[in-house]
Design an enzyme around this catalytic site. Structure first.
Site, PDB file in Angstrom:
ATOM      1  N   GLY A  36      -4.673  -3.568  -5.055  1.00  0.00           N
ATOM      2  CA  GLY A  36      -5.826  -3.923  -4.213  1.00  0.00           C
ATOM      3  C   GLY A  36      -7.061  -4.146  -5.072  1.00  0.00           C
ATOM      4  O   GLY A  36      -7.752  -5.170  -4.951  1.00  0.00           O
ATOM      5  N   HIS A  37      -7.330  -3.199  -5.970  1.00  0.00           N
ATOM      6  CA  HIS A  37      -8.480  -3.343  -6.877  1.00  0.00           C
ATOM      7  C   HIS A  37      -8.299  -4.578  -7.767  1.00  0.00           C
ATOM      8  O   HIS A  37      -9.249  -5.339  -7.999  1.00  0.00           O
ATOM      9  CB  HIS A  37      -8.603  -2.123  -7.788  1.00  0.00           C
ATOM     10  N   GLN A  61     -20.871  10.325  -1.895  1.00  0.00           N
ATOM     11  CA  GLN A  61     -20.232   9.726  -0.729  1.00  0.00           C
ATOM     12  C   GLN A  61     -19.060  10.563  -0.204  1.00  0.00           C
ATOM     13  O   GLN A  61     -18.416  10.195   0.773  1.00  0.00           O
ATOM     14  CB  GLN A  61     -19.777   8.303  -1.024  1.00  0.00           C
ATOM     15  N   GLY A 147     -13.133  -4.918  -0.733  1.00  0.00           N
ATOM     16  CA  GLY A 147     -11.909  -5.113   0.039  1.00  0.00           C
ATOM     17  C   GLY A 147     -12.175  -5.011   1.534  1.00  0.00           C
ATOM     18  O   GLY A 147     -12.993  -4.198   1.971  1.00  0.00           O
ATOM     19  N   ASP A 150     -11.918  -1.497   3.465  1.00  0.00           N
ATOM     20  CA  ASP A 150     -13.068  -0.669   3.856  1.00  0.00           C
ATOM     21  C   ASP A 150     -14.048  -1.573   4.603  1.00  0.00           C
ATOM     22  O   ASP A 150     -15.140  -1.873   4.116  1.00  0.00           O
ATOM     23  CB  ASP A 150     -13.722  -0.060   2.611  1.00  0.00           C
ATOM     24  N   SER A 185      -3.991   2.361  -1.449  1.00  0.00           N
ATOM     25  CA  SER A 185      -5.159   3.236  -1.545  1.00  0.00           C
ATOM     26  C   SER A 185      -4.936   4.197  -2.707  1.00  0.00           C
ATOM     27  O   SER A 185      -3.801   4.610  -2.961  1.00  0.00           O
ATOM     28  CB  SER A 185      -5.321   4.022  -0.244  1.00  0.00           C
ATOM     29  N   SER A 186      -6.025   4.561  -3.376  1.00  0.00           N
ATOM     30  CA  SER A 186      -5.910   5.523  -4.477  1.00  0.00           C
ATOM     31  C   SER A 186      -5.404   6.866  -3.966  1.00  0.00           C
ATOM     32  O   SER A 186      -4.843   7.651  -4.717  1.00  0.00           O
ATOM     33  CB  SER A 186      -7.268   5.717  -5.144  1.00  0.00           C
ATOM     34  N   ARG A 187      -5.616   7.122  -2.670  1.00  0.00           N
ATOM     35  CA  ARG A 187      -5.185   8.407  -2.121  1.00  0.00           C
ATOM     36  C   ARG A 187      -3.696   8.420  -1.794  1.00  0.00           C
ATOM     37  O   ARG A 187      -3.142   9.489  -1.507  1.00  0.00           O
ATOM     38  CB  ARG A 187      -6.005   8.742  -0.870  1.00  0.00           C
TER      39      ARG A 187
HETATM   40  P1  AMP Z   1     -12.299   2.456  -3.993  1.00  0.00           P
HETATM   41  O1  AMP Z   1     -11.892   2.591  -5.420  1.00  0.00           O
HETATM   42  O2  AMP Z   1     -11.340   3.068  -3.032  1.00  0.00           O
HETATM   43  O3  AMP Z   1     -13.730   2.836  -3.747  1.00  0.00           O
HETATM   44  O4  AMP Z   1     -12.225   0.902  -3.679  1.00  0.00           O
HETATM   45  C1  AMP Z   1     -12.908  -0.025  -4.457  1.00  0.00           C
HETATM   46  C2  AMP Z   1     -12.807  -1.366  -3.802  1.00  0.00           C
HETATM   47  O5  AMP Z   1     -11.431  -1.742  -3.684  1.00  0.00           O
HETATM   48  C3  AMP Z   1     -13.384  -1.376  -2.377  1.00  0.00           C
HETATM   49  O6  AMP Z   1     -14.101  -2.594  -2.184  1.00  0.00           O
HETATM   50  C4  AMP Z   1     -12.143  -1.322  -1.520  1.00  0.00           C
HETATM   51  O7  AMP Z   1     -12.322  -1.907  -0.240  1.00  0.00           O
HETATM   52  C5  AMP Z   1     -11.171  -2.139  -2.348  1.00  0.00           C
HETATM   53  N1  AMP Z   1      -9.789  -1.821  -1.969  1.00  0.00           N
HETATM   54  C6  AMP Z   1      -9.249  -0.587  -1.863  1.00  0.00           C
HETATM   55  N2  AMP Z   1      -7.973  -0.685  -1.422  1.00  0.00           N
HETATM   56  C7  AMP Z   1      -7.721  -1.997  -1.245  1.00  0.00           C
HETATM   57  C8  AMP Z   1      -6.574  -2.746  -0.794  1.00  0.00           C
HETATM   58  N3  AMP Z   1      -5.456  -2.148  -0.434  1.00  0.00           N
HETATM   59  N4  AMP Z   1      -6.685  -4.090  -0.747  1.00  0.00           N
HETATM   60  C9  AMP Z   1      -7.840  -4.714  -1.099  1.00  0.00           C
HETATM   61  N5  AMP Z   1      -8.943  -4.078  -1.535  1.00  0.00           N
HETATM   62  C10 AMP Z   1      -8.888  -2.739  -1.602  1.00  0.00           C
END
Ligand code: AMP
Length: 276
Positions: A36-37, A61, A147, A150, A185-187
């Site tokens: 995703g990232h 956050q 993404g 979110d 998701s990272s989680r």
């Molecule tokens: P995070 O590291 O979770 O804060 O996410 C960083 C960016 O990656 C944010 O803009 C998220 O919306 C995007 N993101 C996270 N998961 C996905 C995914 N599965 N597909 C596309 N973008 C994603």
């Protein structure tokens, strides 16, 4: 790939290249990178001459101390992934580089702060806007990539950008999913095998709503879809159909989005899908 962990070094480098009329793209992340990232990095590389990824697990956050503590931080792996994806710059500061003690942030998030994610994660969007504003004013990118995963965050950041009249074009990129449909998701690494299987109910319920949207009355449709969450491991926080622009309850059938947040065991997941 160049890597900086202080604002001073990042800004010095950016100042040295800014005169060259390069389009700069920023991809803010909290690391523990996945496809995703990397899709955001690819989108930035397509539009921009210089792509900057930030990795910063932003403490302001997180509304649960435990979630922050458990947040994965595989920085060496992340660096390799960014390098391979062709990212030009990594900005990976320490917390003390981005915040000073007793710092205040007075931006008012507005209605989005009281509904859906805003309601269930008090203080979350204050923290998001605080760090994104810092990154935007530090990097001064032409484009910033986020993404759709979110989605509410994207709307909040759009409002933030308008409020401060920042000349940055925001781009929302599609949700990247595992083969089985689970939104990356990272989680997700925290899910055990059984929890992973159960978490597929999020995607299944969204697909069910999308397939039947407009065929059944909204409340009946949502009630049926909530049946997907009848499981001891699943704790549904919200499943709502809303207006794509405001996330307020929708009255007509156009421009709708369905959004969900659900804990699977101790891991909180979110997902969404445009309707119809
Ligand atoms: P995070 O590291 O979770 O804060 O996410 C960083 C960016 O990656 C944010 O803009 C998220 O919306 C995007 N993101 C996270 N998961 C996905 C995914 N599965 N597909 C596309 N973008 C994603």
């Amino acid at each position: 790939m160049k890597s900086f962990n202080t604002k001073e070094k990042l800004v010095a480098y950016l100042n040295s290249v800014r005169g060259k009329n390069l389009k700069i793209g920023l991809v803010p992340t909290m690391g523990a990178l996945h496809e995703g990232h990397l899709s955001l990095i690819a989108a930035s590389k397509e539009k921009c001459d210089l792509t900057i990824a930030s990795i910063f697990v932003n403490p302001t956050q997180f509304n649960k101390a435990d979630d922050l503590l458990k947040y994965p931080k595989p920085i060496e792996r992340d660096k390799q992934l960014l390098e391979k994806a062709g990212c030009d710059i990594l900005f990976n500061p320490e917390v003390s580089e981005m915040y000073h003690d007793n710092e205040r942030w007075n931006y008012k998030v507005g209605n989005l702060n009281t509904i859906l994610e805003g309601k269930f994660r008090p203080g979350h969007y204050e923290g998001v806007t605080q760090i994104v504003y810092k990154l935007f004013t530090l990097v001064e990118p032409d484009f910033a990539f986020f993404g759709q995963k979110d989605y509410q965050q994207f709307l909040v950041i759009s409002e933030l950008t308008k409020h401060f009249k920042l000349p940055i074009q925001l781009q929302a990129c599609p949700i990247i999913r595992e083969k089985d449909g689970l939104a990356m998701s990272s989680r997700n690494v925290r899910l055990n095998q059984l929890e992973h299987e159960k978490s597929l109910q999020l995607y299944q319920s969204l697909k069910f709503i999308k397939a039947n949207y407009g065929k059944l009355p909204k409340e009946g449709l949502l009630n049926q879809a909530k049946g997907f969450y009848n499981d001891d491991l699943l704790d549904l926080e919200y499943l709502e159909i809303a207006d794509q622009h405001t996330l307020s309850p929708i009255n007509d059938q156009k421009n709708a989005i369905v959004l969900v947040a659900c804990s699977v065991g101790s891991t909180r997941l979110i997902d969404n899908m445009m309707l119809p």
